[in-house]
Design an enzyme around this catalytic site. Structure first.
Site, mmCIF file in Angstrom:
data_model
loop_
_atom_site.group_PDB
_atom_site.id
_atom_site.type_symbol
_atom_site.label_atom_id
_atom_site.label_comp_id
_atom_site.label_asym_id
_atom_site.label_seq_id
_atom_site.Cartn_x
_atom_site.Cartn_y
_atom_site.Cartn_z
ATOM 1 N N CYS A 46 0.820 -1.219 0.000
ATOM 2 C CA CYS A 46 0.000 0.000 0.000
ATOM 3 C C CYS A 46 0.852 1.266 0.000
ATOM 4 C CB CYS A 46 -0.878 0.007 1.248
ATOM 5 S SG CYS A 46 0.123 -0.029 2.743
ATOM 6 N N ASP A 94 2.795 2.161 2.574
ATOM 7 C CA ASP A 94 3.152 2.487 3.957
ATOM 8 C C ASP A 94 4.441 1.763 4.333
ATOM 9 O OD1 ASP A 94 0.857 3.979 4.202
ATOM 10 O OD2 ASP A 94 -0.309 2.318 5.018
ATOM 11 N N CYS A 118 -1.539 -5.460 6.134
ATOM 12 C CA CYS A 118 -0.852 -4.785 7.247
ATOM 13 C C CYS A 118 -0.090 -5.831 8.079
ATOM 14 C CB CYS A 118 -1.845 -4.037 8.124
ATOM 15 S SG CYS A 118 -2.915 -2.903 7.213
HETATM 16 FE FE1 FES Z 1 -0.894 0.219 4.579
HETATM 17 FE FE2 FES Z 1 -2.184 -0.755 6.677
HETATM 18 S S1 FES Z 1 -3.015 0.275 4.952
HETATM 19 S S2 FES Z 1 -0.104 -0.911 6.235
#
Ligand code: FES
Length: 150
Positions: free
Chosen positions: A50, A52, A119
């Site tokens: 994603c 992150d 995640c």
């Molecule tokens: Fe990217 Fe949770 S949405 S780590």
């Protein structure tokens, strides 16, 4: 007045977390092992599908993970997954901790909605990368300092 506001906020929180287990909510709102370990024996930063990222730092003694911390710029679920994976790895031998996978994190959290399962993957992958980093420098720790000067 403020109690009405509190109730409204509570309602919003309840709706936001409606699809998550108590364990996920607890770890997202009270994350364990947050922060950085200076002079860590192993560390990694990994970017998930994603976009992150998560960092994990660890300290190892007698082949056991004595200290482990994380940080993420991701969502509440990634905070919960980072918190959980560090709790799972703490006190385990390096070999045992290296076997922790996405499904183990999901099971420990009591599951996640389909949109959030990545995640747990990010948390498991970051732990694995930090352990690999530890193993890469285990026998020649001076190489870590050498690399920093590059
Ligand atoms: Fe990217 Fe949770 S949405 S780590």
């Amino acid at each position: 007045m403020s109690s009405e506001l509190d109730k409204a906020l509570e309602e919003i929180q309840r709706e936001l977390w409606a699809d998550y287990t108590e364990t996920v909510i607890d770890h997202a709102q009270n994350p364990r092992n947050v922060g950085r370990i200076p002079n860590a024996d192993g560390s990694a930063i990994v970017t998930g599908p994603c976009g992150d990222t998560m960092d994990i730092w660890l300290k190892v003694k007698d082949n056991t993970i004595k200290e482990i911390t994380f940080w993420t710029d991701g969502c509440g679920t990634s905070i919960a997954a980072g918190s959980m994976v560090t709790e799972m790895a703490k006190g385990k031998s390096v070999i045992q901790a290296s076997k922790i996978r996405q499904q183990d994190v999901l099971d420990a959290l009591g599951g996640l909605p389909e949109d959030s399962v990545h995640c747990a993957l990010l948390a498991a992958n970051t732990l694995n990368a930090a352990i690999k980093d530890y193993l890469a420098y285990k026998n020649e720790p001076w190489k870590r300092d050498y690399r920093k000067q590059e």
